[in-house]
Scaffold this active site. Sequence first.
Site, PDB file in Angstrom:
ATOM      1  CG  ASP A   4       0.264   2.488   7.356  1.00 46.41           C
ATOM      2  OD1 ASP A   4      -0.538   2.507   6.392  1.00 46.41           O
ATOM      3  OD2 ASP A   4       0.837   3.501   7.788  1.00 46.41           O
TER       4      ASP A   4
ATOM      5  CG  ASP B 274      -3.771  -0.607   4.187  1.00 45.83           C
ATOM      6  OD1 ASP B 274      -4.263  -0.345   3.082  1.00 45.83           O
ATOM      7  OD2 ASP B 274      -2.907   0.095   4.740  1.00 45.83           O
TER       8      ASP B 274
ATOM      9  CG  ASP C  83      -1.759   1.230   1.299  1.00 45.11           C
ATOM     10  OD1 ASP C  83      -2.631   1.370   0.440  1.00 45.11           O
ATOM     11  OD2 ASP C  83      -1.541   2.056   2.212  1.00 45.11           O
TER      12      ASP C  83
END
Length: 748
Positions: free
Chosen positions: A636, A640, A436
């Site tokens: 994080d 996610d 991500d």
Amino acid sequence: MTHIKTTFSIKGMHCASCVVLIEQSLRKVPGVTDASVNLATNKATVTYDPTKAGERNIQKAVTDTGYEAMPPGHEGMTADEHAAHLRTESAEELMSLKRRVTIALVLGLLVVWGSFPGLMRTAPDILRNVWVQFALTTPVQLWIGLAFYRPALRAARHFTANMDTLVALGTTVAYGYSVVITAFPDVVARAGITPEPYFDVATIIIALILLGRYLEARAKAGTGEAIRTLLGLQPKTARILRDGTEHDIPIGQVQVGDLIRVRPGEKVPVDGVVTEGASSVDESMVTGESIPIEKTLGSSVIGATVNVNGTFVFRATKVGADTVLANIVRMVQEAQGSKAPIQRLADRISSVFVPVVIVLAVATGTAWYVLGPEPALSFAILNTVAVLIIACPCAMGLATPVAVMVGTGQGALRGILVRDAAALETAHRVRSVIFDKTGTLTEGKPRVTHVIAAPGNTEQDVLAMDAVLESGSSHPIGAAIVNEAKRRNVPHAGSIEHFEAVPGHGVLGTIDGKKIVSGTSRLMEREGIDMGPLRSGIERLLDAGDTITIVAIDGAVAGVIGVADTVKPTAKEAVASLQKAGIQVAMITGDHERVAQAIAKPLNITRVFADVLPGDKAVYVKQVHDEGMVVAMVGDGINDAPALAAADVGIAMGSGTDVAMESAGITLMNSDPRSVVTAIRLSRRTLRTIKQNLFWAFGYNIVLIPVAMGVLYPVWQILLSPVFASAAMAASSISVVLNSLLLKRQRV
């Protein structure tokens, strides 16, 4: 009713058969839904329904199989007290074993001196007397040998067998035969049997096996070094501020809300938030990051970290079992007590191994007695004993859990927390890593770089309206806009009368009667807002790699705000290392395609998923998985969590949210993307060690059991002495532990 997961310490386990036996017994307890026993840690992790089962039921199930279960008794202890308790318990157990080994070796060597061919000529007459040998052997067999007889008899009552069964049978055959020959030599001679006792075999087998257990326990103590190191990090006292004065109190007495002063060079006692002063804090012992972190008013501090310079006061927010350090220790202990999928092979073999060995031993004795040369009975007894002793499944039981224990421990010392052995094993097969963007490859701290106002508006108007609206959002871009308005001292534009967040698109609301829309071009299109007046400005910001937030007031576009996030200095190195290891790297983000490419291109990431809504990230993870890849997802944020759970291995940055960490198999306590590389390397090296251990454990039995049965005798007249069999058996277990400990010396 919620199920409870509890870890019990188990006493008396020595081999893989013990593990299988205890697990089978625990799973038969009504209310127990899962049970996993770990030979390396001597612990059983049991999940059960408290309305149907309790700790007493679980303890009884273990006791009935010949072992001892002790429920957790360390609650309320400080980390320092817990560490001291573990050291004391381990030292006492080792000392007791050392005493028994010493006695058995001394008596056994005296018996060998007086009975071994060639060596006995140098012995005094008293040691050559068989009755003296009987007197020296009996306490070893019947007193020290109780360590084998008790669990073997208990297992027999449940129609099962384990390693203790093999040792008890083997030594009893040698001892019993020797006693008969010693007591009735004439009767034995008339039967045509040479009266040759084997007291030396019985004593030395027991002595060597116990010596192996002692050396194995010493070596295993080194595998728990990581836990002891973590437990030893916490200071013993804290300097608290009460009633205007400072007091040093034991760490266990600190309460949430206490104000605590930390001076240069001192450790932070517990977790908290800085309320006064500033300093740099070395968090390397917890996060693995070597560079000290600046702490100012409002900064979070972690217990057990070191204050480098400056003095500060912080308010305790988490104490005892709730601190980051306590959670790390708990997570490492659970990982070390878990079972890797590869262990199932050893468990399946161990479940039938001992009964098969007993059958082979009986077959060996029968074949030698019927077909062997004279003295046939002596050959039959010695080879039967050799088969029983050589075939100990200890090494099979230790092959996987000891390596997992060392691997997870080494990871913890580097700020890499592995949730369970399954995640550690799966990570070595990862062939695609999806990052991500925000907070993993970038700093996750975006800042406003440009504000472009449409005709009839000013930059201040755009910032003022959007800052008020974004104050109701938790998104990092919204926070950056609010901070920029504060930095420019933009006057407050009014109060929010209505607020609505559109996940993945932006926010909208009403401020003092004006309808404000702030977000992506898709949101503008949905709201029917013409972006024509700002088209060129939007294109320019996208080309620069900025994330754009378009602002509209009462249906007309008012301006566009460009926000940029800095790429982490170590991101390019991390991506390059993964690609060098043959791992495909991809990036996923909710940003516009051009913004995403502007970040990905310098990092040499060619596969980019852009304009992805938070709820769709898991879909793209599954897409890569369906291409035949074992996928690791690195994230994080709260958004996610579904993607982390969908991946084969979820890797959460420790700087992120608790929700993300709960969904991950591996948690990185630091924010360095290079730790992803380290985690995968650690997994690969741990799995390589496990495979080496299993190869040795299985190969040892495959090669030496036939030798013990005597297959080499017809050609080369080679037989395996029971004494050497016991030494080889002990060496196999020790070698597996020592090979696992080599992980501590390998650079990852």
